[in-house]
Design a protein around this motif. Sequence first.
Motif, mmCIF file in Angstrom:
data_model
loop_
_atom_site.group_PDB
_atom_site.id
_atom_site.type_symbol
_atom_site.label_atom_id
_atom_site.label_comp_id
_atom_site.label_asym_id
_atom_site.label_seq_id
_atom_site.Cartn_x
_atom_site.Cartn_y
_atom_site.Cartn_z
ATOM 1 N N GLU A 45 78.176 79.225 29.444
ATOM 2 C CA GLU A 45 76.860 79.026 30.063
ATOM 3 C C GLU A 45 76.792 79.639 31.453
ATOM 4 O OE1 GLU A 45 75.470 74.791 27.993
ATOM 5 O OE2 GLU A 45 76.478 74.806 29.936
ATOM 6 N N GLY A 46 77.900 79.629 32.165
ATOM 7 C CA GLY A 46 77.921 80.206 33.501
ATOM 8 C C GLY A 46 76.909 79.553 34.429
ATOM 9 N N ALA A 47 76.226 80.389 35.225
ATOM 10 C CA ALA A 47 75.279 79.878 36.216
ATOM 11 C C ALA A 47 74.047 79.247 35.573
ATOM 12 C CB ALA A 47 74.847 81.003 37.151
ATOM 13 N N ALA A 48 73.828 79.494 34.287
ATOM 14 C CA ALA A 48 72.678 78.918 33.583
ATOM 15 C C ALA A 48 72.956 77.516 33.060
ATOM 16 C CB ALA A 48 72.274 79.822 32.418
ATOM 17 N N SER A 49 74.164 77.018 33.258
ATOM 18 C CA SER A 49 74.520 75.696 32.728
ATOM 19 C C SER A 49 73.658 74.606 33.348
ATOM 20 C CB SER A 49 75.993 75.388 33.005
ATOM 21 O OG SER A 49 76.305 74.071 32.565
ATOM 22 N N PRO A 50 73.140 73.678 32.516
ATOM 23 C CA PRO A 50 72.361 72.561 33.049
ATOM 24 C C PRO A 50 73.229 71.394 33.513
ATOM 25 C CG PRO A 50 72.363 72.461 30.662
ATOM 26 C CD PRO A 50 73.109 73.719 31.036
ATOM 27 N N ALA A 51 74.545 71.485 33.308
ATOM 28 C CA ALA A 51 75.437 70.367 33.613
ATOM 29 C C ALA A 51 75.398 69.996 35.088
ATOM 30 C CB ALA A 51 76.864 70.708 33.199
ATOM 31 N N ASP A 52 75.336 68.686 35.349
ATOM 32 C CA ASP A 52 75.420 68.171 36.715
ATOM 33 C C ASP A 52 76.759 67.502 36.984
ATOM 34 O OD1 ASP A 52 72.708 68.817 37.531
ATOM 35 O OD2 ASP A 52 72.066 67.213 36.189
ATOM 36 N N VAL A 53 77.249 66.739 36.004
ATOM 37 C CA VAL A 53 78.529 66.045 36.117
ATOM 38 C C VAL A 53 79.344 66.304 34.859
ATOM 39 C CG1 VAL A 53 79.665 63.779 36.193
ATOM 40 C CG2 VAL A 53 77.720 64.238 37.680
ATOM 41 N N ILE A 54 80.660 66.421 35.049
ATOM 42 C CA ILE A 54 81.586 66.672 33.943
ATOM 43 C C ILE A 54 82.637 65.576 33.939
ATOM 44 C CG2 ILE A 54 83.209 68.320 32.933
ATOM 45 C CD1 ILE A 54 81.763 70.399 34.915
ATOM 46 N N LEU A 55 82.857 64.953 32.789
ATOM 47 C CA LEU A 55 83.924 63.965 32.631
ATOM 48 C C LEU A 55 84.964 64.514 31.665
ATOM 49 C CD1 LEU A 55 81.922 60.595 32.251
ATOM 50 C CD2 LEU A 55 82.885 61.616 34.326
ATOM 51 N N LEU A 56 86.220 64.580 32.131
ATOM 52 C CA LEU A 56 87.319 65.104 31.325
ATOM 53 C C LEU A 56 88.478 64.120 31.336
ATOM 54 C CD1 LEU A 56 87.351 68.820 32.587
ATOM 55 C CD2 LEU A 56 86.385 67.987 30.431
#
Length: 350
Positions: A75-86
Amino acid sequence: MTAKNTLKTLAGLISCLGALAATPALAQEQVLNLYSARHYQTDEALFSNFTKATGIKINIVSADDAGILQRLKSEGAASPADVILLVDAARLWFAQTNDLFAPVKSSYLEQRIPAQLRGKDAGQGSEWFGYSTRARVVVYNKLKVKREDVDSYAKLADPKLKGQFCSRSGSHPYNLSLFGSYLEHAGPAATEAWLKGLVANQARDPKGGDTDQIKATASGECGVALSNTYYIARMMRSNKPDERAAMEQVGVVFPNQQSWGTHVNVAGGAMARHARNRVAAVKFLEYLATDEAQRYFADGNNEYPAVSTVKISNPALDTLGPFKQELIPLSAVGQNTPKVQQMLDRAGYK
């Protein structure tokens, strides 16, 4: 129209225009796009409570860790993600080194989350935060193996355990992080010799997950194995008689209590590099460090809270008891992953 009325009219127009200009920003703050590799029912209640407390709606994308990391990269810069849980330090390190996180400066998080459970901070804030921990412990068959023979990680490579050691794949992140921890403590030569000793002691080729290792140890197929504590606690609290019976056949050891302590790993979170809803993201990351959220991790999913002052009510974790844990930064453990993988290849650890 008098000059006074004209001024009032202009002031009103300016006020309205200001409100209209602020509306998109306010709307943004009410949404959080979350990419989560956690798949636990208790997390749903956790997210719901956050929305009730803040009014911020959470849009969740669920996948395994590898799927989320690949999606973020594509997705790169177009990613809508705000928070990532891993889950796991090795995965957090991979995401960090691939510039998938944005640093977060939060005095609340710095106060609540121990330094060794946070990602690197170049002065702008940490790039990730660990919110729950699990210890990588030893389970052993009480009829086949003596407790004192497996009370350190090093002893698992002792020839007296030949044909008794079982584990999941050496390249699984849970093991990569343990081995990266060992490398940080013991150095390259000792670590590679240790890994070769583990391979020499294997009862069978690595396969399955941690629950499989526990069951195989209980049945006698293995004499000793590695497992994360939350799998053990889950079986201890299980409503399945066979799982509770299996736990009666095995002992649990927190290794290295007389030296550097037991290895612990984390489930962690971070702000996405291209997050658009940054205020909401920080609020959510800070919420995960509250007493309420920390108790959800512990009581609902059998993980240890990252915030040491939080009181929990989990009978299985209480039974396992307190233990000394290592204090090396998990960011350093993650950095050791490439070296460990090379050692595993040379040792023949599948």
